[in-house]
Scaffold this motif. Structure first.
Motif, PDB file in Angstrom:
ATOM      1  N   SER A 185     -13.215  10.828   3.081  1.00 17.79           N
ATOM      2  CA  SER A 185     -12.564   9.591   3.500  1.00 17.79           C
ATOM      3  C   SER A 185     -12.828   9.333   4.975  1.00 17.79           C
ATOM      4  CB  SER A 185     -11.054   9.670   3.251  1.00 17.79           C
ATOM      5  OG  SER A 185     -10.494  10.735   4.003  1.00 17.79           O
ATOM      6  N   SER A 186     -13.973   9.820   5.470  1.00 18.76           N
ATOM      7  CA  SER A 186     -14.264   9.752   6.899  1.00 18.76           C
ATOM      8  C   SER A 186     -14.357   8.332   7.421  1.00 18.76           C
ATOM      9  CB  SER A 186     -15.563  10.506   7.212  1.00 18.76           C
ATOM     10  OG  SER A 186     -16.651   9.927   6.502  1.00 18.76           O
ATOM     11  N   ALA A 187     -14.532   7.355   6.535  1.00 21.83           N
ATOM     12  CA  ALA A 187     -14.590   5.960   6.985  1.00 21.83           C
ATOM     13  C   ALA A 187     -13.310   5.553   7.688  1.00 21.83           C
ATOM     14  CB  ALA A 187     -14.841   5.038   5.795  1.00 21.83           C
ATOM     15  N   PHE A 188     -12.211   6.262   7.429  1.00 22.32           N
ATOM     16  CA  PHE A 188     -10.924   5.930   8.027  1.00 22.32           C
ATOM     17  C   PHE A 188     -10.621   6.743   9.281  1.00 22.32           C
ATOM     18  CE2 PHE A 188     -10.684   4.692   3.615  1.00 22.32           C
ATOM     19  CZ  PHE A 188     -10.034   3.468   3.655  1.00 22.32           C
ATOM     20  N   ASP A 189     -11.519   7.641   9.672  1.00 23.27           N
ATOM     21  CA  ASP A 189     -11.228   8.544  10.793  1.00 23.27           C
ATOM     22  C   ASP A 189     -10.928   7.803  12.085  1.00 23.27           C
ATOM     23  OD1 ASP A 189     -11.554  10.647   9.093  1.00 23.27           O
ATOM     24  OD2 ASP A 189     -13.436  11.391   9.966  1.00 23.27           O
ATOM     25  N   ALA A 190     -11.602   6.694  12.320  1.00 24.80           N
ATOM     26  CA  ALA A 190     -11.430   5.964  13.579  1.00 24.80           C
ATOM     27  C   ALA A 190     -10.335   4.904  13.508  1.00 24.80           C
ATOM     28  CB  ALA A 190     -12.758   5.309  13.983  1.00 24.80           C
ATOM     29  N   VAL A 191      -9.728   4.724  12.345  1.00 21.27           N
ATOM     30  CA  VAL A 191      -8.764   3.634  12.169  1.00 21.27           C
ATOM     31  C   VAL A 191      -7.458   3.932  12.902  1.00 21.27           C
ATOM     32  CG1 VAL A 191      -7.344   2.399  10.489  1.00 21.27           C
ATOM     33  CG2 VAL A 191      -9.744   2.874   9.977  1.00 21.27           C
ATOM     34  N   ASP A 192      -7.031   2.994  13.743  1.00 18.52           N
ATOM     35  CA  ASP A 192      -5.740   3.128  14.407  1.00 18.52           C
ATOM     36  C   ASP A 192      -4.829   1.919  14.156  1.00 18.52           C
ATOM     37  OD1 ASP A 192      -6.754   1.122  16.078  1.00 18.52           O
ATOM     38  OD2 ASP A 192      -7.078   2.456  17.772  1.00 18.52           O
ATOM     39  N   THR A 193      -5.306   0.958  13.326  1.00 20.90           N
ATOM     40  CA  THR A 193      -4.481  -0.184  12.948  1.00 20.90           C
ATOM     41  C   THR A 193      -4.687  -0.457  11.463  1.00 20.90           C
ATOM     42  OG1 THR A 193      -4.750  -1.161  15.155  1.00 20.90           O
ATOM     43  CG2 THR A 193      -3.888  -2.586  13.424  1.00 20.90           C
ATOM     44  N   TRP A 194      -3.576  -0.510  10.734  1.00 21.65           N
ATOM     45  CA  TRP A 194      -3.597  -0.655   9.279  1.00 21.65           C
ATOM     46  C   TRP A 194      -2.980  -2.002   8.937  1.00 21.65           C
ATOM     47  CZ3 TRP A 194      -5.866   3.660   7.058  1.00 21.65           C
ATOM     48  CH2 TRP A 194      -5.992   4.774   7.902  1.00 21.65           C
ATOM     49  N   VAL A 195      -3.780  -2.878   8.329  1.00 18.66           N
ATOM     50  CA  VAL A 195      -3.376  -4.263   8.092  1.00 18.66           C
ATOM     51  C   VAL A 195      -3.213  -4.479   6.590  1.00 18.66           C
ATOM     52  CG1 VAL A 195      -3.906  -6.682   8.536  1.00 18.66           C
ATOM     53  CG2 VAL A 195      -4.728  -4.914  10.128  1.00 18.66           C
ATOM     54  N   PHE A 196      -2.031  -4.964   6.201  1.00 17.03           N
ATOM     55  CA  PHE A 196      -1.725  -5.121   4.780  1.00 17.03           C
ATOM     56  C   PHE A 196      -1.366  -6.568   4.449  1.00 17.03           C
ATOM     57  CE2 PHE A 196      -0.802  -0.744   5.834  1.00 17.03           C
ATOM     58  CZ  PHE A 196      -1.220  -0.016   4.725  1.00 17.03           C
ATOM     59  N   ASP A 197      -2.009  -7.103   3.436  1.00 14.32           N
ATOM     60  CA  ASP A 197      -1.522  -8.315   2.803  1.00 14.32           C
ATOM     61  C   ASP A 197      -0.160  -7.989   2.186  1.00 14.32           C
ATOM     62  OD1 ASP A 197      -1.631 -10.950   1.554  1.00 14.32           O
ATOM     63  OD2 ASP A 197      -2.058  -9.868  -0.302  1.00 14.32           O
ATOM     64  N   LEU A 198       0.600  -9.027   1.822  1.00 12.34           N
ATOM     65  CA  LEU A 198       1.933  -8.805   1.270  1.00 12.34           C
ATOM     66  C   LEU A 198       1.966  -8.920  -0.249  1.00 12.34           C
ATOM     67  CD1 LEU A 198       5.037  -8.448   2.040  1.00 12.34           C
ATOM     68  CD2 LEU A 198       5.164 -10.925   1.673  1.00 12.34           C
ATOM     69  N   ASP A 199       1.906 -10.168  -0.738  1.00 13.14           N
ATOM     70  CA  ASP A 199       2.122 -10.420  -2.167  1.00 13.14           C
ATOM     71  C   ASP A 199       1.027  -9.798  -3.023  1.00 13.14           C
ATOM     72  OD1 ASP A 199       4.557 -12.036  -2.132  1.00 13.14           O
ATOM     73  OD2 ASP A 199       3.340 -13.510  -1.054  1.00 13.14           O
ATOM     74  N   ASN A 200       1.456  -9.051  -4.045  1.00 13.23           N
ATOM     75  CA  ASN A 200       0.565  -8.367  -4.994  1.00 13.23           C
ATOM     76  C   ASN A 200      -0.252  -7.260  -4.352  1.00 13.23           C
ATOM     77  OD1 ASN A 200       1.484 -10.057  -7.048  1.00 13.23           O
ATOM     78  ND2 ASN A 200      -0.197 -11.508  -6.769  1.00 13.23           N
ATOM     79  N   THR A 201       0.092  -6.897  -3.103  1.00 13.29           N
ATOM     80  CA  THR A 201      -0.569  -5.785  -2.431  1.00 13.29           C
ATOM     81  C   THR A 201       0.430  -4.684  -2.111  1.00 13.29           C
ATOM     82  OG1 THR A 201      -2.262  -7.223  -1.461  1.00 13.29           O
ATOM     83  CG2 THR A 201      -1.931  -5.088  -0.410  1.00 13.29           C
ATOM     84  N   LEU A 202       1.476  -5.020  -1.359  1.00 14.84           N
ATOM     85  CA  LEU A 202       2.487  -4.025  -1.013  1.00 14.84           C
ATOM     86  C   LEU A 202       3.510  -3.815  -2.119  1.00 14.84           C
ATOM     87  CD1 LEU A 202       3.084  -4.733   2.783  1.00 14.84           C
ATOM     88  CD2 LEU A 202       2.171  -2.643   1.754  1.00 14.84           C
ATOM     89  N   TYR A 203       3.571  -4.745  -3.050  1.00 11.32           N
ATOM     90  CA  TYR A 203       4.381  -4.493  -4.251  1.00 11.32           C
ATOM     91  C   TYR A 203       3.490  -4.704  -5.467  1.00 11.32           C
ATOM     92  CZ  TYR A 203       4.860  -9.626  -4.494  1.00 11.32           C
ATOM     93  OH  TYR A 203       4.606 -10.979  -4.563  1.00 11.32           O
ATOM     94  N   PRO A 204       3.794  -4.016  -6.570  1.00 11.21           N
ATOM     95  CA  PRO A 204       2.933  -4.119  -7.760  1.00 11.21           C
ATOM     96  C   PRO A 204       2.883  -5.539  -8.299  1.00 11.21           C
ATOM     97  CG  PRO A 204       4.396  -2.228  -7.929  1.00 11.21           C
ATOM     98  CD  PRO A 204       4.861  -3.035  -6.746  1.00 11.21           C
TER      99      PRO A 204
END
Length: 249
Positions: A14-33
């Motif tokens: 999962s090394s593609a995430f090694d440099a990530v320091d900001t995590w951006v999430f959509d809301l609807d249908n993403t953070l809830y099922p």
């Protein structure tokens, strides 16, 4: 038709995430099922609003709603351009939904908390709706900010202008961030800007559950990862993240 789910991490790392320091999430249908009926409620309220606004039958209103959604990024954007709709009243109406069926998700809360760096919600909906949902899920404390359609000055995803406004507003370096979305087309620009992209899909999702065009792009190169289990995916990322670098005394 059931769509395949790509291995969360191509290869073994999962090394593609090694440099990530900001995590951006959509809301609807993403953070809830997506099987929750929140989006169906919002969809129905948009149809009713357009029907009343234009004095047309609900079926005609629904066709206009979806046409604007596809062409303008959101139905609201189309209504503003084509009919001069006042956005605040529209947003208040369509997000007046019943959240009683949405349960807290301690596992998701723990997975988000474990991610190194800042977490931001980026939604084409309203901040009020986002915060109501985050509180109901029990994950509101883990997000540094909510960037909504008002903050975007009503420029919606997936336009490049919308993403550039978001990045500037929150000082986000796209090459050190990851974007989680339920619509593949909303990941094309983030990928081009350098973000790691993750498409979140519900288990056993079928074409019948959505408009067919909403499935476009899922097999394109700008979708880096696909997962059916957001919490599990984030747990894997957090487990394999490199330890923080301690500054010398």
């Amino acid at each position: 038709m059931t769509l395949p789910v790509i291995n969360p991490f191509p290869g073994t790392s999962s090394s593609a995430f090694d440099a990530v320091d900001t995590w951006v999430f959509d809301l609807d249908n993403t953070l809830y099922p997506a099987h929750h009926d929140l989006w169906f409620q919002i969809d129905a309220r948009m149809k009713g609003y357009i029907s009343d606004l234009l004095g047309i039958p609900p079926d005609d209103a629904f066709r206009i709603q979806k046409d604007y959604y596809r062409r303008y990024g959101t139905s609201l954007r189309g209504l503003m351009i084509e009919h001069g709709v006042e956005p605040d009243a529209f947003l208040a109406h369509v997000h007046d939904v019943d959240l009683s069926g949405l349960d807290a998700s301690p596992r998701l809360a723990a997975a988000i908390e474990a991610l190194p760096g800042a977490k931001i919600v980026y939604t084409n909906g309203s901040e009020r709706h986002a915060r109501n949902v985050l509180e109901k899920l029990g994950i509101d404390a883990h997000f540094a900010a909510v960037h909504d359609i008002v903050a975007a000055e009503f420029h919606p995803k997936p336009t490049e202008e919308a993403y550039l406004r978001f990045l500037r507003a929150h000082g986000v370096d796209p090459t050190r961030s990851a974007m989680f979305e339920d619509l593949a087309r909303n990941l094309e620009v983030p990928h081009r800007l350098g973000m790691v992209t993750v498409l979140v899909v519900p288990p056993d999702e079928t074409i019948a559950a959505r408009e067919t065009w909403e499935f476009e792009g899922r097999e394109d190169a700008y979708v880096d990862h696909i997962t059916e289990d957001l919490a599990g995916f984030l747990e894997t990322v957090a487990r394999t993240a490199p330890p923080p670098v301690n500054e010398p005394d």
